[in-house]
Design a protein around this motif. Structure first.
Motif, PDB file in Angstrom:
ATOM      1  N   UNK A   1       0.828  -1.214   0.000  1.00  0.00           N
ATOM      2  CA  UNK A   1       0.000   0.000   0.000  1.00  0.00           C
ATOM      3  C   UNK A   1       0.863   1.265   0.000  1.00  0.00           C
ATOM      4  N   UNK A   2       0.426   2.289  -0.694  1.00  0.00           N
ATOM      5  CA  UNK A   2       1.183   3.549  -0.714  1.00  0.00           C
ATOM      6  C   UNK A   2       0.388   4.670  -0.043  1.00  0.00           C
ATOM      7  N   UNK A   3      -0.792   4.935  -0.560  1.00  0.00           N
ATOM      8  CA  UNK A   3      -1.651   5.930   0.102  1.00  0.00           C
ATOM      9  C   UNK A   3      -3.098   5.781  -0.373  1.00  0.00           C
ATOM     10  N   UNK A   4      -3.995   6.430   0.363  1.00  0.00           N
ATOM     11  CA  UNK A   4      -5.419   6.357   0.020  1.00  0.00           C
ATOM     12  C   UNK A   4      -5.717   7.372  -1.085  1.00  0.00           C
ATOM     13  N   UNK A   5      -6.504   6.946  -2.065  1.00  0.00           N
ATOM     14  CA  UNK A   5      -6.880   7.840  -3.174  1.00  0.00           C
ATOM     15  C   UNK A   5      -8.313   8.343  -3.025  1.00  0.00           C
ATOM     16  N   UNK A   6      -9.148   7.501  -2.469  1.00  0.00           N
ATOM     17  CA  UNK A   6     -10.563   7.893  -2.358  1.00  0.00           C
ATOM     18  C   UNK A   6     -11.293   6.959  -1.427  1.00  0.00           C
ATOM     19  N   UNK A   7     -12.549   7.315  -1.198  1.00  0.00           N
ATOM     20  CA  UNK A   7     -13.326   6.501  -0.264  1.00  0.00           C
ATOM     21  C   UNK A   7     -14.737   6.351  -0.807  1.00  0.00           C
ATOM     22  N   UNK A   8     -15.236   5.145  -0.794  1.00  0.00           N
ATOM     23  CA  UNK A   8     -16.597   4.909  -1.263  1.00  0.00           C
ATOM     24  C   UNK A   8     -17.467   4.375  -0.150  1.00  0.00           C
ATOM     25  N   UNK A   9     -18.624   3.896  -0.538  1.00  0.00           N
ATOM     26  CA  UNK A   9     -19.605   3.456   0.449  1.00  0.00           C
ATOM     27  C   UNK A   9     -19.137   2.238   1.230  1.00  0.00           C
ATOM     28  N   UNK A  10     -18.380   1.345   0.584  1.00  0.00           N
ATOM     29  CA  UNK A  10     -18.028   0.080   1.245  1.00  0.00           C
ATOM     30  C   UNK A  10     -16.551  -0.068   1.559  1.00  0.00           C
ATOM     31  N   UNK A  11     -15.749   0.927   1.279  1.00  0.00           N
ATOM     32  CA  UNK A  11     -14.327   0.818   1.582  1.00  0.00           C
ATOM     33  C   UNK A  11     -13.536   1.898   0.862  1.00  0.00           C
ATOM     34  N   UNK A  12     -12.213   1.778   0.977  1.00  0.00           N
ATOM     35  CA  UNK A  12     -11.350   2.812   0.381  1.00  0.00           C
ATOM     36  C   UNK A  12     -10.750   2.347  -0.936  1.00  0.00           C
ATOM     37  N   UNK A  13     -10.250   3.315  -1.695  1.00  0.00           N
ATOM     38  CA  UNK A  13      -9.476   3.012  -2.893  1.00  0.00           C
ATOM     39  C   UNK A  13      -8.040   3.416  -2.558  1.00  0.00           C
ATOM     40  N   UNK A  14      -7.131   2.452  -2.650  1.00  0.00           N
ATOM     41  CA  UNK A  14      -5.746   2.672  -2.200  1.00  0.00           C
ATOM     42  C   UNK A  14      -4.783   2.533  -3.382  1.00  0.00           C
ATOM     43  N   UNK A  15      -3.815   3.432  -3.443  1.00  0.00           N
ATOM     44  CA  UNK A  15      -2.752   3.298  -4.441  1.00  0.00           C
ATOM     45  C   UNK A  15      -1.807   2.203  -3.937  1.00  0.00           C
ATOM     46  N   UNK A  16      -1.585   1.192  -4.757  1.00  0.00           N
ATOM     47  CA  UNK A  16      -0.722   0.075  -4.330  1.00  0.00           C
ATOM     48  C   UNK A  16       0.339  -0.214  -5.386  1.00  0.00           C
ATOM     49  N   UNK A  17       1.407  -0.877  -4.937  1.00  0.00           N
ATOM     50  CA  UNK A  17       2.481  -1.255  -5.870  1.00  0.00           C
ATOM     51  C   UNK A  17       2.599  -2.776  -5.886  1.00  0.00           C
ATOM     52  N   UNK A  18       2.609  -3.329  -7.078  1.00  0.00           N
ATOM     53  CA  UNK A  18       2.796  -4.774  -7.206  1.00  0.00           C
ATOM     54  C   UNK A  18       4.218  -5.100  -6.742  1.00  0.00           C
ATOM     55  N   UNK A  19       4.338  -5.920  -5.723  1.00  0.00           N
ATOM     56  CA  UNK A  19       5.652  -6.211  -5.117  1.00  0.00           C
ATOM     57  C   UNK A  19       6.616  -6.798  -6.148  1.00  0.00           C
ATOM     58  N   UNK A  20       6.062  -7.572  -7.087  1.00  0.00           N
ATOM     59  CA  UNK A  20       6.919  -8.265  -8.040  1.00  0.00           C
ATOM     60  C   UNK A  20       7.343  -7.358  -9.199  1.00  0.00           C
ATOM     61  N   UNK A  21       6.361  -6.662  -9.777  1.00  0.00           N
ATOM     62  CA  UNK A  21       6.648  -5.889 -10.996  1.00  0.00           C
ATOM     63  C   UNK A  21       6.890  -4.402 -10.724  1.00  0.00           C
ATOM     64  N   UNK A  22       6.574  -3.945  -9.513  1.00  0.00           N
ATOM     65  CA  UNK A  22       6.645  -2.523  -9.130  1.00  0.00           C
ATOM     66  C   UNK A  22       5.649  -1.647  -9.888  1.00  0.00           C
ATOM     67  N   UNK A  23       4.690  -2.252 -10.532  1.00  0.00           N
ATOM     68  CA  UNK A  23       3.671  -1.450 -11.228  1.00  0.00           C
ATOM     69  C   UNK A  23       2.664  -0.914 -10.216  1.00  0.00           C
ATOM     70  N   UNK A  24       2.139   0.281 -10.549  1.00  0.00           N
ATOM     71  CA  UNK A  24       1.170   0.909  -9.644  1.00  0.00           C
ATOM     72  C   UNK A  24      -0.253   0.579 -10.081  1.00  0.00           C
ATOM     73  N   UNK A  25      -1.116   0.362  -9.120  1.00  0.00           N
ATOM     74  CA  UNK A  25      -2.533   0.098  -9.388  1.00  0.00           C
ATOM     75  C   UNK A  25      -3.373   0.851  -8.360  1.00  0.00           C
ATOM     76  N   UNK A  26      -4.646   1.006  -8.676  1.00  0.00           N
ATOM     77  CA  UNK A  26      -5.611   1.515  -7.690  1.00  0.00           C
ATOM     78  C   UNK A  26      -6.376   0.302  -7.182  1.00  0.00           C
TER      79      UNK A  26
END
Ligand SMILES: Nc1ncnc2c1ncn2[C@@H]1O[C@H](COP(=O)(O)OP(=O)(O)OP(=O)(O)O)[C@@H](O)[C@H]1O
Length: 533
Positions: free
Chosen positions: A140-165
């Motif tokens: 996990x890197x940081x929170x991007x947003x928040x919805x009704x059922x949880x948060x949207x978090x900026x994350x990094x794939x440990x293997x490829x280092x690619x970023x995802x939401x």
């Protein structure tokens, strides 16, 4: 919170309060822009191929508006206590005691199999719940947003280092609700994963993986680093007509693509429009979208009576300020409701607020009904823009522009007599082709529809990104939030202690949720992943 509107929105009626009325009623404007000289248009298009990147001249800074702009979330099912017309899926408004709670029979939505993928042409496309990604694969890197059922978090794939939401949804929040809403919540959750796993469009967010563990569901989405259009509107107040027309074209391409696939989006608002690194608009949040049955499809043999037809949906859903009047009234509606919402979004971008605001759906509906002539549109907008708004914001859906039907000029434009086919207005329906409208004179539709424009050109607002991990274009309100709660790696409890959990995180046992989320996991095909990274 459902249909909870910020009271502050009413304060946006600054013009009314100040006794100023910069708005004029333009319902009578039905000018036909089909006569605009095509050669001149093409010439203009070639010269000024696309709209130029943003300069300060393009932005109509309106501090009084932007300081008052409030986030309208979350858009979920409305609880209609007063309105309960025919065809309305009634949703209870009172709270139950636990003892009173009648446990509904939980079921996975129709059409969701336990395995799914974008293609089945390569073996990586098919996954089961046990061999998809897992939460510990991502940092996990940081929170991007928040919805009704949880948060949207900026994350990094440990293997490829690619970023995802990473969008997280808490199972408990989905299941602990009023009993008759639970199945709708489950349906909503699966709809987002199922619909997104089947789509590939340059203006629609991409889903790469989904999985679940004991307590949460996860969607691993394309990270869209430019933030919400809402964020930029808050900063700038209103946008110029050129910029608005450009976004209108991009959103329309996405909506038309969805409609052609039988999907109604139902939740168009600035919070759900993100900007990518090149400044192109990306639609996100498909939790309210609905893939409906096409009544005209010969392969549809009637099926489940609970399925709603694309032609007549009934659920009361969406964010009321952007909702078509027929939805607010609980009347049957169809994909045309998305074009009304587009009208509301354009109005908001140009003026600083949607056409009707209020504390709840009823106030908004009353305002719509009272306004016999349609919403008041400011005199300072161009005739072309007034015309566009007027046709999209028709409260009678039968008179509203049927954009799907009148999308674009077909290649052969001559009629039987060899004359150039001329768009015409017949009766009360507009027959002008949407793409030929004056406000789109600078848009190269062919490039945009093919996705080449999004790949090769910058959009009108290019977000400032110094470091993708900083998420600079997201509200600090979110980026400063803790993600601990939503990221915690669940340690599955052992099977022999009767705690209903399996190693893959699926729940089994006698808690009424047996396997309900099984089949949620998904991994995009190798070719899809390669195409987008
Ligand atoms: N792919 C993404 N890239 C970057 N940010 C994202 C992405 N998806 C969502 N977000 C951010 O997270 C916010 C909440 O996401 P989303 O709207 O999907 O959640 P939700 O639970 O469906 O919200 P709501 O309850 O309001 O409908 C978005 O408004 C946006 O700011």
């Amino acid at each position: 919170m459902i249909f909870a509107l910020d009271e502050e929105l009413d304060k946006l009626n600054i013009d009314e309060e100040n006794g100023l009325d910069p708005l004029e009623d333009v319902s009578s404007i039905e000018s036909d822009f089909s006569n605009f000289p095509q050669e001149q248009l093409q010439q203009q298009q070639q010269q000024q191929q696309y709209i130029q990147p943003l300069t300060s001249d393009h932005l109509n800074i309106s501090s009084s508006i932007n300081s008052m702009r409030n986030r309208r979330r979350s858009s979920v099912l409305d609880k209609f206590s007063i309105l309960s017309p025919m065809h309305t899926r009634r949703v209870s408004v009172h709270h139950h005691n636990n003892e009173d709670l009648v446990k509904p029979e939980l079921k996975r939505p129709e059409g969701v199999s336990e395995e799914s993928a974008i293609d089945d042409d390569d073996e990586e496309g098919i996954v089961t719940d046990t061999n998809s990604k897992k939460i510990s694969d991502f940092k996990p890197i940081r929170v991007l947003g928040k919805g009704a059922y949880g948060k949207v978090i900026l994350v990094k794939d440990q293997e490829s280092s690619k970023l995802y939401a990473m969008k997280t949804l808490k199972k408990a929040e989905i299941l602990i609700n009023e009993s008759n809403v639970i199945n709708l919540n489950i349906e909503r959750t699966f709809a987002e994963r199922t619909i997104l796993s089947q789509l590939e469009h340059p203006n629609i967010v991409k889903l790469f993986y989904s999985f679940h563990d004991q307590n949460k569901l996860y969607l691993i989405l394309q990270y869209v680093p430019g933030g919400e259009l809402f964020y930029h509107l808050k900063e700038y107040g209103t946008l110029s007509e050129d910029i608005v027309s450009y976004y209108a074209a991009e959103i329309s391409c996405a909506l038309k693509f969805l409609h052609d696939k039988g999907i109604v989006y139902r939740d168009l608002k600035p919070e759900n429009c993100l900007l990518n690194e090149r400044g192109h608009l990306i639609l996100t949040d498909f939790g309210l979208s609905k893939k409906a049955v096409d009544e005209n499809d010969p392969n549809n043999e009637g099926g489940d009576s609970n399925e709603e037809s694309i032609y007549t949906l009934h659920s009361i859903i969406g964010t009321p300020e952007y909702c078509a009047p027929e939805i607010l009234q609980g009347l049957p509606y169809n994909k045309n409701c998305d074009w009304y919402s587009l009208g509301c979004l354009l109005f908001d971008m140009l003026i600083g607020k949607p056409p009707y605001t209020g504390n709840n759906h009823k106030i908004i509906l009353n305002k719509i009904q009272k306004d016999k002539q349609g919403p008041k549109i400011p005199f300072y907008l161009s005739e072309g823009m007034k015309d566009m708004l007027n046709w999209l914001l028709k409260k009678d859906k039968t008179k509203r522009w049927d954009v799907d039907k009148y999308w674009k000029e077909e290649k052969v434009t001559t009629n039987g007599n060899g004359n150039k086919g001329k768009p015409k207005k017949a009766g009360k329906q507009r027959e002008l082709k949407f793409q030929s409208h004056f406000i789109f004179r600078k848009i190269n539709w062919e490039l945009m529809e093919s996705g080449d424009l999004q790949r090769t050109e910058m959009g009108p607002i290019v977000p400032m990104i110094t470091d993708w991990e900083l998420a600079e274009n997201f509200d600090e309100e979110f980026t400063s939030m803790s993600y601990e709660d939503d990221y915690a790696i669940d340690i599955p409890k052992s099977n022999n202690n009767n705690n209903n959990s399996n190693l893959d995180g699926t729940i089994t046992g006698s808690n009424g949720t047996d396997d309900i989320f099984k089949g949620f996991s998904f991994k995009a095909s190798r070719s899809y992943l390669e195409r987008h990274f």
